[in-house]
Structures are given as structure tokens and as C-alpha cells.
Scaffold this motif. Structure first.
Motif, PDB file in Angstrom:
ATOM      1  N   UNK A   2      17.438  43.771  33.073  1.00 46.42           N
ATOM      2  CA  UNK A   2      16.514  43.986  31.961  1.00 46.42           C
ATOM      3  C   UNK A   2      17.325  44.079  30.673  1.00 46.42           C
ATOM      4  N   UNK A   3      16.885  43.357  29.647  1.00 44.59           N
ATOM      5  CA  UNK A   3      17.582  43.387  28.368  1.00 44.59           C
ATOM      6  C   UNK A   3      17.424  44.763  27.722  1.00 44.59           C
ATOM      7  N   UNK A   4      18.401  45.120  26.911  1.00 40.32           N
ATOM      8  CA  UNK A   4      18.368  46.421  26.247  1.00 40.32           C
ATOM      9  C   UNK A   4      17.129  46.563  25.375  1.00 40.32           C
ATOM     10  N   UNK A   5      16.728  45.505  24.717  1.00 37.48           N
ATOM     11  CA  UNK A   5      15.566  45.554  23.830  1.00 37.48           C
ATOM     12  C   UNK A   5      14.264  45.775  24.594  1.00 37.48           C
ATOM     13  N   UNK A   6      14.252  45.486  25.886  1.00 34.68           N
ATOM     14  CA  UNK A   6      13.044  45.650  26.693  1.00 34.68           C
ATOM     15  C   UNK A   6      12.927  47.042  27.320  1.00 34.68           C
ATOM     16  N   UNK A   7      13.953  47.870  27.179  1.00 32.49           N
ATOM     17  CA  UNK A   7      13.907  49.224  27.729  1.00 32.49           C
ATOM     18  C   UNK A   7      13.000  50.107  26.887  1.00 32.49           C
ATOM     19  N   UNK A   8      12.473  51.162  27.517  1.00 29.08           N
ATOM     20  CA  UNK A   8      11.673  52.132  26.779  1.00 29.08           C
ATOM     21  C   UNK A   8      12.597  52.939  25.861  1.00 29.08           C
ATOM     22  N   UNK A   9      11.999  53.577  24.852  1.00 31.94           N
ATOM     23  CA  UNK A   9      12.775  54.287  23.848  1.00 31.94           C
ATOM     24  C   UNK A   9      13.647  55.373  24.479  1.00 31.94           C
ATOM     25  N   UNK A  10      13.083  56.145  25.408  1.00 34.29           N
ATOM     26  CA  UNK A  10      13.824  57.222  26.053  1.00 34.29           C
ATOM     27  C   UNK A  10      14.996  56.669  26.873  1.00 34.29           C
ATOM     28  N   UNK A  15      20.773  55.560  27.558  1.00 36.37           N
ATOM     29  CA  UNK A  15      21.776  54.516  27.793  1.00 36.37           C
ATOM     30  C   UNK A  15      22.874  54.567  26.735  1.00 36.37           C
ATOM     31  N   UNK A  16      22.477  54.742  25.494  1.00 33.06           N
ATOM     32  CA  UNK A  16      23.457  54.825  24.405  1.00 33.06           C
ATOM     33  C   UNK A  16      24.330  56.067  24.577  1.00 33.06           C
ATOM     34  N   UNK A  17      23.725  57.194  24.967  1.00 32.24           N
ATOM     35  CA  UNK A  17      24.488  58.412  25.220  1.00 32.24           C
ATOM     36  C   UNK A  17      25.520  58.159  26.322  1.00 32.24           C
ATOM     37  N   UNK A  18      25.107  57.490  27.391  1.00 29.02           N
ATOM     38  CA  UNK A  18      26.029  57.175  28.480  1.00 29.02           C
ATOM     39  C   UNK A  18      27.180  56.299  28.010  1.00 29.02           C
ATOM     40  N   UNK A  19      26.875  55.274  27.226  1.00 26.46           N
ATOM     41  CA  UNK A  19      27.915  54.360  26.760  1.00 26.46           C
ATOM     42  C   UNK A  19      28.880  55.050  25.794  1.00 26.46           C
ATOM     43  N   UNK A  20      28.362  55.927  24.941  1.00 26.83           N
ATOM     44  CA  UNK A  20      29.225  56.680  24.026  1.00 26.83           C
ATOM     45  C   UNK A  20      30.116  57.635  24.820  1.00 26.83           C
ATOM     46  N   UNK A  21      29.530  58.338  25.804  1.00 24.87           N
ATOM     47  CA  UNK A  21      30.292  59.256  26.647  1.00 24.87           C
ATOM     48  C   UNK A  21      31.392  58.499  27.401  1.00 24.87           C
ATOM     49  N   UNK A  22      31.051  57.330  27.942  1.00 20.60           N
ATOM     50  CA  UNK A  22      32.024  56.508  28.663  1.00 20.60           C
ATOM     51  C   UNK A  22      33.164  56.085  27.724  1.00 20.60           C
ATOM     52  N   UNK A  23      32.819  55.665  26.531  1.00 22.34           N
ATOM     53  CA  UNK A  23      33.829  55.226  25.569  1.00 22.34           C
ATOM     54  C   UNK A  23      34.748  56.371  25.164  1.00 22.34           C
ATOM     55  N   UNK A  24      34.180  57.554  24.944  1.00 23.00           N
ATOM     56  CA  UNK A  24      34.991  58.703  24.560  1.00 23.00           C
ATOM     57  C   UNK A  24      35.959  59.108  25.674  1.00 23.00           C
ATOM     58  N   UNK A  68      22.680  44.098  37.464  1.00 16.16           N
ATOM     59  CA  UNK A  68      21.667  45.138  37.671  1.00 16.16           C
ATOM     60  C   UNK A  68      22.164  46.414  37.032  1.00 16.16           C
ATOM     61  N   UNK A  69      21.245  47.186  36.485  1.00 21.55           N
ATOM     62  CA  UNK A  69      21.620  48.439  35.849  1.00 21.55           C
ATOM     63  C   UNK A  69      21.530  49.589  36.852  1.00 21.55           C
ATOM     64  N   UNK A  70      22.486  50.513  36.727  1.00 25.33           N
ATOM     65  CA  UNK A  70      22.380  51.753  37.479  1.00 25.33           C
ATOM     66  C   UNK A  70      21.354  52.635  36.786  1.00 25.33           C
ATOM     67  N   UNK A  71      20.771  53.561  37.536  1.00 26.78           N
ATOM     68  CA  UNK A  71      19.892  54.536  36.899  1.00 26.78           C
ATOM     69  C   UNK A  71      20.711  55.330  35.893  1.00 26.78           C
ATOM     70  N   UNK A  72      20.107  55.642  34.755  1.00 23.55           N
ATOM     71  CA  UNK A  72      20.830  56.352  33.703  1.00 23.55           C
ATOM     72  C   UNK A  72      21.369  57.700  34.174  1.00 23.55           C
ATOM     73  N   UNK A  73      20.570  58.409  34.971  1.00 24.86           N
ATOM     74  CA  UNK A  73      20.997  59.721  35.447  1.00 24.86           C
ATOM     75  C   UNK A  73      22.185  59.599  36.405  1.00 24.86           C
TER      76      UNK A  73
END
Length: 121
Positions: A2-10, A15-24, A68-73
Motif C-alpha cells: 500500500x502506498x504511503x499516500x493511501x494510508x489512514x492519517x493515524x 509510520x513516520x514516528x517509526x521511521x524517525x525512531x529507526x533513523x535516530x 509488504x508492510x509490517x504492522x506499525x506496532x
């Protein structure tokens, strides 16, 4: 996938929190690797820092490969475990200074991942 733009707002926010945490975590590990490489650390924290950084980005690379995306949690819990066990425990050598830290980390991680396993079923 699923494209990022098609995800729900929550889901986008999580997802962004996860990617920022991973990068840090990755940047902290690489910074520690540079530090340990320059100081000639005797406990071989250089390799531990590099491997923890690579393990941190592993789920993201797997997502790109299998499309495929993993569940965010699940992604967040994995990153949190890598942060506590890998970065704090191994790279900063807390396992050596705090005797019960290893037991605590693995006990909590076992409980959390068992709950995730039940949710997947």
C-alpha cells in the motif's frame, strides 16, 4: 504494498514516528561506531555498534524486498527492543554495569513478543 499516500492519517503518523525512531537509532549506532573506532575501544564495541545499526534497518529493508508492510506496532516494538537491548545494553555496555538489566530486557521482550504472536494468530 500500500502506498504511503493511501494510508489512514493515524497510520501515517505512526509510520513516520517509526521511521524517525529507526533513523535516530541508526545514526546513534554509527556515531558510536565512529567514536569506538577512533578511540580504539578494548571491549570491541565498534563491531557491536555497526551490527546494531544494521539490525535496526533490517525490517525496513525486508519490507522493500517482500513489498509488504509490517504492522506499525510490531515495527515499533522491534525498534524499541533493538534500542534497549542493542544500543543501551550492548553499545553503551549497560549489561556489564547493571547485572539485572539483561534479565529484565529479555523478560519484558519475551512477554511483549508473546502478546504479538497471539495477536498474529
Amino acid at each position: 504494498m500500500v502506498k504511503f499516500s493511501e494510508l489512514e492519517k493515524q497510520e501515517k503518523i505512526f509510520r513516520v514516528i517509526n521511521l524517525v525512531f529507526m533513523t535516530l537509532i541508526f545514526l546513534a549506532c554509527m556515531g558510536c561506531a565512529i567514536y569506538h573506532g577512533l578511540t580504539g575501544n578494548r571491549e570491541n564495541r565498534l563491531l557491536t555498534s555497526i551490527m546494531t545499526g544494521l539490525v535496526t534497518i533490517l525490517p525496513f529493508v525486508i519490507e522493500l524486498i517482500i513489498r509488504r508492510r509490517f504492522y506499525n506496532m510490531v515495527f515499533f516494538l522491534y525498534l524499541f527492543y533493538v534500542f534497549v537491548a542493542g544500543l543501551i545494553g550492548s553499545v553503551f555496555n549497560v549489561y556489564y554495569y547493571v547485572g539485572w538489566f539483561d534479565i529484565f530486557v529479555h523478560c519484558v521482550a519475551g512477554y511483549v513478543f508473546a502478546l504479538v504472536g497471539l495477536l498474529v494468530l
